[in-house]
Design a protein around this motif. Structure first.
Motif, short mmCIF file in Angstrom:
data_model
loop_
_atom_site.label_atom_id
_atom_site.label_comp_id
_atom_site.label_asym_id
_atom_site.label_seq_id
_atom_site.Cartn_x
_atom_site.Cartn_y
_atom_site.Cartn_z
N ALA A 169 -15.92 -18.01 22.28
CA ALA A 169 -15.92 -19.47 22.34
C ALA A 169 -14.82 -20.02 21.44
CB ALA A 169 -17.27 -20.02 21.91
N VAL A 170 -14.36 -21.20 21.81
CA VAL A 170 -13.33 -21.88 21.02
C VAL A 170 -13.59 -23.38 21.10
CG1 VAL A 170 -11.69 -22.00 22.96
CG2 VAL A 170 -10.83 -22.02 20.60
N ASP A 171 -13.33 -24.06 20.00
CA ASP A 171 -13.41 -25.52 19.98
C ASP A 171 -11.99 -26.06 19.95
OD1 ASP A 171 -16.15 -25.27 19.89
OD2 ASP A 171 -16.33 -25.76 17.76
N TYR A 185 -25.05 -25.41 12.53
CA TYR A 185 -26.41 -25.60 13.01
C TYR A 185 -27.14 -26.66 12.17
CZ TYR A 185 -31.29 -24.58 14.08
OH TYR A 185 -32.61 -24.69 14.44
N SER A 186 -27.05 -26.53 10.85
CA SER A 186 -27.72 -27.48 9.94
C SER A 186 -27.20 -28.90 10.12
CB SER A 186 -27.52 -27.05 8.48
OG SER A 186 -28.16 -25.83 8.25
N ALA A 187 -25.91 -29.04 10.42
CA ALA A 187 -25.30 -30.36 10.60
C ALA A 187 -25.56 -30.94 11.99
CB ALA A 187 -23.80 -30.28 10.34
N GLY A 188 -26.18 -30.16 12.88
CA GLY A 188 -26.45 -30.63 14.23
C GLY A 188 -25.28 -30.49 15.18
N HIS A 189 -24.25 -29.74 14.77
CA HIS A 189 -23.08 -29.54 15.62
C HIS A 189 -23.24 -28.33 16.55
CE1 HIS A 189 -21.03 -32.66 13.46
NE2 HIS A 189 -21.19 -32.02 12.32
N SER A 190 -24.28 -27.55 16.32
CA SER A 190 -24.58 -26.40 17.16
C SER A 190 -26.09 -26.32 17.33
CB SER A 190 -24.06 -25.10 16.51
OG SER A 190 -24.41 -23.99 17.31
N CYS A 231 -0.51 -30.25 28.04
CA CYS A 231 -1.30 -31.22 27.28
C CYS A 231 -1.37 -30.79 25.82
CB CYS A 231 -2.70 -31.31 27.88
SG CYS A 231 -3.74 -32.54 27.11
N ASP A 232 -0.93 -31.64 24.92
CA ASP A 232 -0.98 -31.31 23.50
C ASP A 232 -2.44 -31.25 23.06
OD1 ASP A 232 0.00 -30.62 21.05
OD2 ASP A 232 0.93 -32.56 20.63
N CYS A 233 -2.76 -30.21 22.32
CA CYS A 233 -4.13 -30.01 21.85
C CYS A 233 -4.10 -29.21 20.56
CB CYS A 233 -4.98 -29.32 22.91
SG CYS A 233 -4.36 -27.74 23.51
N THR A 234 -5.23 -29.20 19.88
CA THR A 234 -5.34 -28.48 18.62
C THR A 234 -6.59 -27.60 18.65
OG1 THR A 234 -5.38 -28.71 16.20
CG2 THR A 234 -6.56 -30.38 17.45
N ILE A 235 -6.47 -26.41 18.13
CA ILE A 235 -7.60 -25.49 18.03
C ILE A 235 -8.36 -25.85 16.76
CG2 ILE A 235 -8.34 -23.07 17.96
CD1 ILE A 235 -6.75 -23.78 20.51
N LEU A 236 -9.63 -26.16 16.91
CA LEU A 236 -10.46 -26.54 15.77
C LEU A 236 -11.19 -25.35 15.17
CD1 LEU A 236 -12.04 -29.73 17.34
CD2 LEU A 236 -10.07 -29.61 15.79
N GLU A 237 -11.63 -24.43 16.05
CA GLU A 237 -12.38 -23.27 15.56
C GLU A 237 -12.45 -22.21 16.63
OE1 GLU A 237 -15.96 -22.91 12.44
OE2 GLU A 237 -16.26 -24.34 14.06
N GLY A 238 -12.31 -20.96 16.20
CA GLY A 238 -12.50 -19.81 17.06
C GLY A 238 -13.70 -19.05 16.54
N PHE A 239 -13.45 -17.89 15.92
CA PHE A 239 -14.54 -17.11 15.32
C PHE A 239 -15.20 -17.92 14.22
CE2 PHE A 239 -16.11 -14.39 11.92
CZ PHE A 239 -17.05 -13.67 12.61
N ARG A 240 -16.52 -17.83 14.17
CA ARG A 240 -17.29 -18.56 13.16
C ARG A 240 -18.16 -17.57 12.39
NH1 ARG A 240 -20.41 -23.11 16.02
NH2 ARG A 240 -18.39 -24.16 16.24
N SER A 241 -18.00 -17.55 11.08
CA SER A 241 -18.78 -16.67 10.21
C SER A 241 -20.25 -17.09 10.15
CB SER A 241 -18.21 -16.71 8.79
OG SER A 241 -18.45 -17.99 8.21
N LEU A 274 -27.40 -23.35 17.97
CA LEU A 274 -27.68 -21.94 17.74
C LEU A 274 -27.38 -21.53 16.30
CD1 LEU A 274 -25.98 -20.59 20.98
CD2 LEU A 274 -28.43 -20.99 20.61
N GLN A 275 -28.27 -20.68 15.77
CA GLN A 275 -28.03 -20.11 14.45
C GLN A 275 -27.30 -18.78 14.62
OE1 GLN A 275 -32.20 -20.21 13.00
NE2 GLN A 275 -31.37 -21.46 11.34
N PHE A 276 -26.68 -18.31 13.55
CA PHE A 276 -26.01 -17.02 13.55
C PHE A 276 -27.05 -15.93 13.86
CE2 PHE A 276 -24.32 -13.19 11.71
CZ PHE A 276 -22.98 -13.25 12.02
N PRO A 277 -26.77 -14.97 14.70
CA PRO A 277 -25.53 -14.65 15.40
C PRO A 277 -25.57 -14.99 16.89
CG PRO A 277 -26.87 -12.69 15.33
CD PRO A 277 -27.69 -13.81 14.70
N GLN A 278 -26.37 -16.00 17.28
CA GLN A 278 -26.55 -16.30 18.70
C GLN A 278 -25.36 -16.99 19.38
OE1 GLN A 278 -29.49 -16.97 16.69
NE2 GLN A 278 -30.21 -14.96 17.31
N SER A 279 -24.50 -17.65 18.62
CA SER A 279 -23.38 -18.37 19.21
C SER A 279 -22.29 -17.42 19.69
CB SER A 279 -22.78 -19.34 18.18
OG SER A 279 -21.58 -19.90 18.67
#
Length: 138
Positions: free
Chosen positions: A69-71, A48-53, A30-40, A55-60
Motif C-alpha cells: 500500500a502507498v499513500d 490507528y489511534s489517530a483514526g487514520h487507519s 499529474c504532479d503528486c507526492t508520496i506520503l507514506e509507503g512502508f509503515r512500522s 487496522l492495527q499492526f500488522p494487519q495493514s
C-alpha cells in the motif's frame, strides 16, 4: 514535467514494484507526492489511534515489506479540494488498469475512496482518499 522529490522517491522504493510502476507512470501526467509507503509498528499503531487507519499492526498492507500500500496525494496538497482527490483517484485507477491489462503490473489496484470497487464513491463508511493498495483477483 512533474517529477518526484528525493523524499517521495525514497518512500516509493519501500513499496512493491507494481506500485512503483504505477506511480512512475502517474507522475508523467499529474504532479503528486508520496506520503507514506512502508509503515512500522509504531507508525501503524499511531495511525490507528489517530483514526487514520482502521487496522492495527500488522494487519495493514502498509506493514509488509515491500509495502503493498502507498499513500499519495496530488501536489500541491490542498486537503480542502476533495474533488481534486477524487479526480486524482480516478486518474490513478485508470493508469493502473491500463498497466494491468497490458501486463506491465501483475496486481489490480484498490483505492480508499472506493473500497468495495463498485465504482460508487458515495457508499463508503471510511474514506482514505490518499490510500492505494494492491490486490489479486480471486
Amino acid at each position: 514535467m512533474p517529477h518526484f522529490s528525493t523524499h517521495s522517491l525514497e518512500l516509493l522504493t519501500s513499496c512493491h514494484p507494481d506500485l512503483q510502476v504505477v506511480f512512475q507512470e502517474v507522475i508523467k501526467d499529474c504532479d503528486c507526492t508520496i506520503l507514506e509507503g512502508f509503515r512500522s509498528r509504531e507508525a501503524q499503531n499511531d495511525a490507528y489511534s489517530a483514526g487514520h487507519s482502521k487496522l492495527q499492526f500488522p494487519q495493514s498492507k502498509h506493514n509488509q515489506s515491500p509495502s503493498l500500500a502507498v499513500d499519495v496525494a496530488p501536489y500541491p496538497i490542498d486537503w480542502q479540494d476533495i474533488n481534486g482527490f477524487y479526480y486524482f483517484g480516478g486518474l490513478v485507477l485508470g493508469t493502473a488498469l491500463n498497466l494491468y491489462k497490458t501486463g506491465k503490473i501483475s496486481h489490480r489496484l484498490r483505492w480508499g475512496g472506493d473500497w468495495d470497487r463498485d465504482h460508487d464513491v458515495s457508499d463508503q463508511s471510511f474514506n482514505d482518499l490518499v490510500h492505494f493498495e494492491l490486490y489479486k483477483e480471486a
